[in-house]
Design a protein around this motif. Sequence first.
Motif, PDB file in Angstrom:
ATOM      1  N   ARG A 145     -21.083 -39.069 -20.502  1.00  0.00           N
ATOM      2  CA  ARG A 145     -21.285 -38.053 -20.849  1.00  0.00           C
ATOM      3  C   ARG A 145     -20.610 -37.347 -22.587  1.00  0.00           C
ATOM      4  O   ARG A 145     -18.975 -37.287 -22.499  1.00  0.00           O
ATOM      5  N   PRO A 146     -20.751 -38.077 -23.665  1.00  0.00           N
ATOM      6  CA  PRO A 146     -19.927 -39.255 -24.540  1.00  0.00           C
ATOM      7  C   PRO A 146     -19.653 -37.826 -25.574  1.00  0.00           C
ATOM      8  O   PRO A 146     -18.608 -37.335 -26.010  1.00  0.00           O
ATOM      9  N   ASP A 147     -20.828 -36.771 -25.709  1.00  0.00           N
ATOM     10  CA  ASP A 147     -20.122 -35.414 -26.682  1.00  0.00           C
ATOM     11  C   ASP A 147     -20.157 -34.473 -26.237  1.00  0.00           C
ATOM     12  O   ASP A 147     -19.893 -33.594 -26.891  1.00  0.00           O
ATOM     13  N   LEU A 148     -19.495 -34.616 -24.279  1.00  0.00           N
ATOM     14  CA  LEU A 148     -19.214 -33.666 -24.065  1.00  0.00           C
ATOM     15  C   LEU A 148     -17.772 -33.156 -24.506  1.00  0.00           C
ATOM     16  O   LEU A 148     -16.865 -34.276 -24.366  1.00  0.00           O
ATOM     17  N   PRO A 149     -17.167 -31.504 -24.983  1.00  0.00           N
ATOM     18  CA  PRO A 149     -15.859 -31.676 -24.982  1.00  0.00           C
ATOM     19  C   PRO A 149     -15.236 -32.085 -23.831  1.00  0.00           C
ATOM     20  O   PRO A 149     -15.874 -30.868 -22.758  1.00  0.00           O
ATOM     21  N   VAL A 150     -14.319 -32.192 -22.989  1.00  0.00           N
ATOM     22  CA  VAL A 150     -13.203 -33.134 -22.400  1.00  0.00           C
ATOM     23  C   VAL A 150     -11.848 -32.316 -22.976  1.00  0.00           C
ATOM     24  O   VAL A 150     -11.340 -32.449 -23.574  1.00  0.00           O
ATOM     25  N   ALA A 173     -22.349 -25.091 -26.728  1.00  0.00           N
ATOM     26  CA  ALA A 173     -22.478 -23.884 -26.076  1.00  0.00           C
ATOM     27  C   ALA A 173     -24.074 -23.086 -26.999  1.00  0.00           C
ATOM     28  O   ALA A 173     -25.417 -23.127 -26.702  1.00  0.00           O
ATOM     29  N   ASP A 174     -23.801 -23.362 -28.642  1.00  0.00           N
ATOM     30  CA  ASP A 174     -24.343 -22.965 -29.326  1.00  0.00           C
ATOM     31  C   ASP A 174     -25.459 -24.272 -29.848  1.00  0.00           C
ATOM     32  O   ASP A 174     -26.835 -23.530 -29.825  1.00  0.00           O
ATOM     33  N   TRP A 175     -25.095 -25.314 -29.389  1.00  0.00           N
ATOM     34  CA  TRP A 175     -26.219 -26.054 -29.641  1.00  0.00           C
ATOM     35  C   TRP A 175     -27.340 -26.273 -28.410  1.00  0.00           C
ATOM     36  O   TRP A 175     -28.992 -25.998 -28.883  1.00  0.00           O
ATOM     37  N   GLN A 176     -27.079 -25.702 -26.782  1.00  0.00           N
ATOM     38  CA  GLN A 176     -27.372 -25.866 -25.633  1.00  0.00           C
ATOM     39  C   GLN A 176     -28.797 -24.787 -26.478  1.00  0.00           C
ATOM     40  O   GLN A 176     -29.790 -24.860 -25.932  1.00  0.00           O
ATOM     41  N   LYS A 205     -14.432 -36.049 -44.447  1.00  0.00           N
ATOM     42  CA  LYS A 205     -15.619 -36.841 -44.013  1.00  0.00           C
ATOM     43  C   LYS A 205     -16.716 -36.591 -43.604  1.00  0.00           C
ATOM     44  O   LYS A 205     -17.619 -37.009 -44.320  1.00  0.00           O
ATOM     45  N   ALA A 206     -16.560 -36.679 -42.164  1.00  0.00           N
ATOM     46  CA  ALA A 206     -17.513 -36.354 -41.809  1.00  0.00           C
ATOM     47  C   ALA A 206     -18.613 -35.161 -41.935  1.00  0.00           C
ATOM     48  O   ALA A 206     -20.190 -35.026 -42.154  1.00  0.00           O
ATOM     49  N   TYR A 207     -18.408 -34.299 -42.864  1.00  0.00           N
ATOM     50  CA  TYR A 207     -19.060 -32.842 -42.706  1.00  0.00           C
ATOM     51  C   TYR A 207     -20.269 -33.910 -44.069  1.00  0.00           C
ATOM     52  O   TYR A 207     -21.233 -33.184 -43.829  1.00  0.00           O
ATOM     53  N   LEU A 226     -32.914 -37.225 -35.136  1.00  0.00           N
ATOM     54  CA  LEU A 226     -32.792 -37.085 -35.364  1.00  0.00           C
ATOM     55  C   LEU A 226     -30.929 -36.025 -34.952  1.00  0.00           C
ATOM     56  O   LEU A 226     -29.909 -36.058 -35.675  1.00  0.00           O
ATOM     57  N   GLY A 227     -31.752 -34.780 -34.364  1.00  0.00           N
ATOM     58  CA  GLY A 227     -31.110 -33.670 -34.287  1.00  0.00           C
ATOM     59  C   GLY A 227     -30.115 -34.071 -32.948  1.00  0.00           C
ATOM     60  O   GLY A 227     -28.678 -33.511 -32.990  1.00  0.00           O
ATOM     61  N   GLN A 228     -30.033 -35.117 -32.505  1.00  0.00           N
ATOM     62  CA  GLN A 228     -29.191 -35.798 -31.046  1.00  0.00           C
ATOM     63  C   GLN A 228     -28.343 -36.448 -31.894  1.00  0.00           C
ATOM     64  O   GLN A 228     -26.755 -36.686 -31.700  1.00  0.00           O
ATOM     65  N   ALA A 229     -28.881 -37.214 -33.515  1.00  0.00           N
ATOM     66  CA  ALA A 229     -28.060 -38.348 -33.384  1.00  0.00           C
ATOM     67  C   ALA A 229     -26.456 -37.224 -34.889  1.00  0.00           C
ATOM     68  O   ALA A 229     -25.560 -37.496 -34.559  1.00  0.00           O
ATOM     69  N   TYR A 230     -27.216 -36.144 -35.534  1.00  0.00           N
ATOM     70  CA  TYR A 230     -26.467 -35.361 -35.859  1.00  0.00           C
ATOM     71  C   TYR A 230     -26.052 -34.808 -35.128  1.00  0.00           C
ATOM     72  O   TYR A 230     -24.196 -35.009 -35.229  1.00  0.00           O
ATOM     73  N   PHE A 231     -25.840 -34.218 -34.019  1.00  0.00           N
ATOM     74  CA  PHE A 231     -25.030 -33.894 -32.947  1.00  0.00           C
ATOM     75  C   PHE A 231     -23.662 -34.566 -31.982  1.00  0.00           C
ATOM     76  O   PHE A 231     -22.659 -33.914 -32.058  1.00  0.00           O
ATOM     77  N   SER A 232     -24.690 -35.974 -32.112  1.00  0.00           N
ATOM     78  CA  SER A 232     -23.320 -36.629 -31.267  1.00  0.00           C
ATOM     79  C   SER A 232     -22.238 -37.075 -32.844  1.00  0.00           C
ATOM     80  O   SER A 232     -20.923 -36.101 -32.122  1.00  0.00           O
ATOM     81  N   GLN A 233     -23.255 -36.995 -33.209  1.00  0.00           N
ATOM     82  CA  GLN A 233     -21.278 -36.828 -34.948  1.00  0.00           C
ATOM     83  C   GLN A 233     -20.674 -36.013 -35.182  1.00  0.00           C
ATOM     84  O   GLN A 233     -19.580 -36.030 -35.329  1.00  0.00           O
ATOM     85  N   LEU A 234     -21.416 -34.797 -35.084  1.00  0.00           N
ATOM     86  CA  LEU A 234     -20.401 -33.670 -34.975  1.00  0.00           C
ATOM     87  C   LEU A 234     -19.814 -33.376 -33.740  1.00  0.00           C
ATOM     88  O   LEU A 234     -18.310 -33.315 -34.465  1.00  0.00           O
TER      89      LEU A 234
END
Length: 322
Positions: A145-150, A173-176, A205-207, A226-234
């Motif tokens: 779960r590399p995208d999850l905030p921990v 949570a907003d993304w979910q 830079k990421a923005y 595309l959304g999953q790739a975007y969210f992972s980078q976000l």
Amino acid sequence: MHEPTLPHKPRIAISACLTGHNVRYNGGHKNSDLCREQLEAHFEWQTVCPEVAIGLSVPRDPIRLIGDPDNPSVVGTRNPDEDFTAPLRRYGEQMAGELTDICGYIFMQKSPSCGLERVKVYQANGYPAPKGGTGAYAAAFCARRPDLPVEEEGRLHDPVLRENFISRVYAYADWQHLRAQGLSRGALVQFHSRYKYLLMASNPKAYRELGRLLGTMRREDDPQVLGQAYFSQLMQALRRPASRGTHCNVLQHLSGYFKDALTQQDKAELQHIIGQYQQGEVPLVVPLTLLKHYLRKHPDPYLEQQAYLHPHPDSLGLRNAV
């Protein structure tokens, strides 16, 4: 201006000992006043104790990490022939697949099962290696779960790290919520627009990179992919805590929206308070309160939707200390 509006409280997984459960090896707990008294009203806890879950008793002989800090084993302290590495890793992978509705995870620090970093890894000479390791359960869970905030509970006592973690939990949570409603090209662009200044504060830079990613979106591109790739980078970008310098950059951008609406005196006051924040004389909440005051007097739909102004409920008071 709106605080985060979600259909229910975000659910956060948390090491069970931190919520007062007597699951530690000595029969005790590590109840966290921070989690119980400051955060509990805003989140639903999903308590987990991997050591009890794999069948260890309470109380029990303690366990520890040994061997290679990058890939340690988990064994009994008194009986090193008892190896719990595989069961803990399997349980981490299992829970990563099952806990699909959580928006974050708070782990117990220094734990050979749950610690995220700097856990002691003992060597053949009986001493810990200079480099620490990661608990076996936590390592397996986070790999899936590399995208999850921990975050570790101990690090949450740092106001900057606490504000960063909770901001990421609400973004997750907003993304979910967005995914449940259905991803579209327009929804992706709107989501990114909302997070413009929160991203700019964490990682300018990421923005720009994420803006380019969505800017090159073609009609035939699948919004889900595309959304999953975007969210992972976000989520990776938001892991970098904002500094006073990057916050000031965003505050200046926000103040620019009022350049034609404010008197010279109002502009001077706003610049003075932003300067006070930059010098560390006042917390972030002070210039933000003034900006929100001007936004109420001079509404701007684009600014009002910005997650930066309300990344989490004001009642948490997280920006009173950063």
